[in-house]
Write a protein that holds these residues in place. Structure first.
Motif, PDB file in Angstrom:
ATOM      1  N   GLY A  94       0.761  -1.600   0.218  1.00 27.12           N
ATOM      2  CA  GLY A  94       0.215  -0.015   0.024  1.00 27.12           C
ATOM      3  C   GLY A  94       0.878   1.233  -0.017  1.00 27.12           C
ATOM      4  N   GLY A  95       2.121   1.371  -0.414  1.00 20.88           N
ATOM      5  CA  GLY A  95       3.435   2.296   0.523  1.00 20.88           C
ATOM      6  C   GLY A  95       3.110   2.869   1.333  1.00 20.88           C
ATOM      7  N   GLU A  96       2.861   2.401   2.750  1.00 22.30           N
ATOM      8  CA  GLU A  96       2.688   2.718   3.479  1.00 22.30           C
ATOM      9  C   GLU A  96       3.786   3.685   3.643  1.00 22.30           C
ATOM     10  N   GLY A  97       4.558   2.701   4.216  1.00 21.72           N
ATOM     11  CA  GLY A  97       6.681   3.016   3.743  1.00 21.72           C
ATOM     12  C   GLY A  97       7.086   4.080   3.734  1.00 21.72           C
ATOM     13  N   ARG A  98       6.272   5.307   2.348  1.00 21.63           N
ATOM     14  CA  ARG A  98       6.806   6.131   2.111  1.00 21.63           C
ATOM     15  C   ARG A  98       6.210   7.376   2.186  1.00 21.63           C
ATOM     16  N   VAL A  99       4.412   6.416   2.824  1.00 23.24           N
ATOM     17  CA  VAL A  99       3.941   8.113   3.897  1.00 23.24           C
ATOM     18  C   VAL A  99       4.587   8.367   4.908  1.00 23.24           C
ATOM     19  N   ALA A 100       5.259   7.082   5.396  1.00 20.31           N
ATOM     20  CA  ALA A 100       5.409   7.862   6.739  1.00 20.31           C
ATOM     21  C   ALA A 100       6.589   8.703   6.199  1.00 20.31           C
ATOM     22  N   GLY A 101       7.381   7.499   5.245  1.00 22.81           N
ATOM     23  CA  GLY A 101       8.301   9.252   5.401  1.00 22.81           C
ATOM     24  C   GLY A 101       8.644  10.052   4.872  1.00 22.81           C
ATOM     25  N   ALA A 102       7.599  10.177   4.246  1.00 25.67           N
ATOM     26  CA  ALA A 102       7.494  11.369   4.324  1.00 25.67           C
ATOM     27  C   ALA A 102       7.273  12.704   4.707  1.00 25.67           C
ATOM     28  N   TRP A 103       5.855  11.678   6.040  1.00 21.89           N
ATOM     29  CA  TRP A 103       5.833  12.547   7.651  1.00 21.89           C
ATOM     30  C   TRP A 103       7.517  12.771   7.946  1.00 21.89           C
ATOM     31  N   LEU A 104       8.210  12.420   8.170  1.00 17.60           N
ATOM     32  CA  LEU A 104       8.881  11.915   8.997  1.00 17.60           C
ATOM     33  C   LEU A 104      10.166  13.060   8.029  1.00 17.60           C
ATOM     34  N   ALA A 105      10.139  12.718   6.644  1.00 16.66           N
ATOM     35  CA  ALA A 105      11.072  14.241   5.894  1.00 16.66           C
ATOM     36  C   ALA A 105      10.274  15.534   7.007  1.00 16.66           C
ATOM     37  N   SER A 106       9.312  15.551   6.403  1.00 21.19           N
ATOM     38  CA  SER A 106       8.264  16.569   7.284  1.00 21.19           C
ATOM     39  C   SER A 106       9.021  17.363   7.838  1.00 21.19           C
ATOM     40  N   ALA A 107       9.062  16.420   9.439  1.00 26.47           N
ATOM     41  CA  ALA A 107       9.340  16.837  10.942  1.00 26.47           C
ATOM     42  C   ALA A 107      10.319  16.856  10.869  1.00 26.47           C
ATOM     43  N   VAL A 108      11.858  16.622   9.843  1.00 27.30           N
ATOM     44  CA  VAL A 108      13.152  16.640  10.411  1.00 27.30           C
ATOM     45  C   VAL A 108      13.013  18.029   9.873  1.00 27.30           C
ATOM     46  N   LEU A 109      12.928  18.215   8.245  1.00 32.89           N
ATOM     47  CA  LEU A 109      12.728  19.580   8.069  1.00 32.89           C
ATOM     48  C   LEU A 109      12.319  21.129   8.892  1.00 32.89           C
ATOM     49  N   GLY A 110      11.257  20.659   9.428  1.00 30.21           N
ATOM     50  CA  GLY A 110      10.625  21.628  10.709  1.00 30.21           C
ATOM     51  C   GLY A 110      11.175  21.805  11.808  1.00 30.21           C
ATOM     52  N   ALA A 111      12.519  20.351  12.305  1.00 32.28           N
ATOM     53  CA  ALA A 111      13.324  20.987  13.751  1.00 32.28           C
ATOM     54  C   ALA A 111      14.603  21.225  12.521  1.00 32.28           C
ATOM     55  N   ALA A 112      15.029  21.067  12.162  1.00 29.90           N
ATOM     56  CA  ALA A 112      15.571  21.631  11.355  1.00 29.90           C
ATOM     57  C   ALA A 112      15.352  23.152  11.036  1.00 29.90           C
ATOM     58  N   ALA A 113      14.453  24.440  10.533  1.00 31.80           N
ATOM     59  CA  ALA A 113      13.887  25.115  10.928  1.00 31.80           C
ATOM     60  C   ALA A 113      14.068  25.719  12.717  1.00 31.80           C
ATOM     61  N   GLY A 114      13.662  24.909  13.098  1.00 30.59           N
ATOM     62  CA  GLY A 114      13.555  25.496  14.114  1.00 30.59           C
ATOM     63  C   GLY A 114      15.266  25.632  15.002  1.00 30.59           C
ATOM     64  N   VAL A 115      16.290  24.824  15.145  1.00 35.04           N
ATOM     65  CA  VAL A 115      17.443  25.039  14.826  1.00 35.04           C
ATOM     66  C   VAL A 115      17.951  26.219  14.296  1.00 35.04           C
ATOM     67  N   ASN A 116      17.413  25.920  12.742  1.00 30.00           N
ATOM     68  CA  ASN A 116      17.466  27.525  12.424  1.00 30.00           C
ATOM     69  C   ASN A 116      17.808  28.900  13.337  1.00 30.00           C
ATOM     70  N   GLY A 117      16.189  28.961  13.996  1.00 27.55           N
ATOM     71  CA  GLY A 117      15.289  30.467  14.720  1.00 27.55           C
ATOM     72  C   GLY A 117      16.074  30.369  15.670  1.00 27.55           C
ATOM     73  N   ILE A 118      16.429  28.747  16.424  1.00 24.64           N
ATOM     74  CA  ILE A 118      16.870  28.893  17.467  1.00 24.64           C
ATOM     75  C   ILE A 118      18.252  29.838  17.533  1.00 24.64           C
ATOM     76  N   MET A 119      19.386  29.150  16.586  1.00 21.17           N
ATOM     77  CA  MET A 119      20.977  29.629  16.853  1.00 21.17           C
ATOM     78  C   MET A 119      20.858  31.120  16.532  1.00 21.17           C
ATOM     79  N   ARG A 120      19.539  31.348  15.707  1.00 22.64           N
ATOM     80  CA  ARG A 120      19.339  33.176  15.052  1.00 22.64           C
ATOM     81  C   ARG A 120      19.790  33.873  16.552  1.00 22.64           C
ATOM     82  N   THR A 121      18.615  33.562  17.286  1.00 21.49           N
ATOM     83  CA  THR A 121      18.433  33.960  18.202  1.00 21.49           C
ATOM     84  C   THR A 121      19.298  34.153  19.466  1.00 21.49           C
ATOM     85  N   ALA A 122      19.683  33.073  19.426  1.00 30.08           N
ATOM     86  CA  ALA A 122      20.899  32.611  19.992  1.00 30.08           C
ATOM     87  C   ALA A 122      22.124  34.144  20.175  1.00 30.08           C
ATOM     88  N   LYS A 123      22.499  33.456  18.570  1.00 24.89           N
ATOM     89  CA  LYS A 123      23.586  34.326  18.601  1.00 24.89           C
ATOM     90  C   LYS A 123      23.418  36.238  18.293  1.00 24.89           C
TER      91      LYS A 123
END
Length: 124
Positions: A94-123
């Motif tokens: 059914g392709g469940e692995g691809r859907v989960a992979g896409a969701w996880l990729a989105s979560a990783v990218l969101g976390a990376a964006a959050g890290v960038n914001g935190i680092m800019r604030t810290a600097k």
């Protein structure tokens, strides 16, 4: 750049003392000049003490920021490992692995964006 400040502070007392000593040698040694030199020495010692305290505070802040960055990098590697594990799974017909992979990729990218914001604030 922070290392240059103590050197500049260290050079100031020599310049101040040498100009005062030149005046003292031209006009003779007076008690007013001795008091003035002692006052300048005390002021410069206080200035040096403040500069050293500031340098120590900056070094502590840099160390804390490096620790946070290292912890965030570890979390990022863990998320990447999870993403790789989900992406490499069979996913079933059914392709469940691809859907989960896409969701996880989105979560990783969101976390990376959050890290960038935190680092800019810290600097800032």
């Amino acid at each position: 750049a922070p290392a240059a400040a103590p050197a500049a502070v260290a050079l100031q007392p020599q310049a101040a003392m040498s100009s005062s000593l030149q005046r003292g040698s031209a006009g003779g040694d007076s008690s007013d000049e001795v008091v003035e030199l002692r006052t300048r020495v005390r002021d410069l010692e206080l200035q040096l003490s403040r500069a050293e305290a500031s340098a120590a505070q900056l070094q502590d802040a840099a160390s804390r920021a490096a620790d946070r960055l290292q912890a965030q990098a570890l979390k990022e590697r863990e998320l990447e490992a999870r993403l790789a594990a989900v992406g490499l799974g069979d996913g079933g017909p059914g392709g469940e692995g691809r859907v989960a992979g896409a969701w996880l990729a989105s979560a990783v990218l969101g976390a990376a964006a959050g890290v960038n914001g935190i680092m800019r604030t810290a600097k800032s």
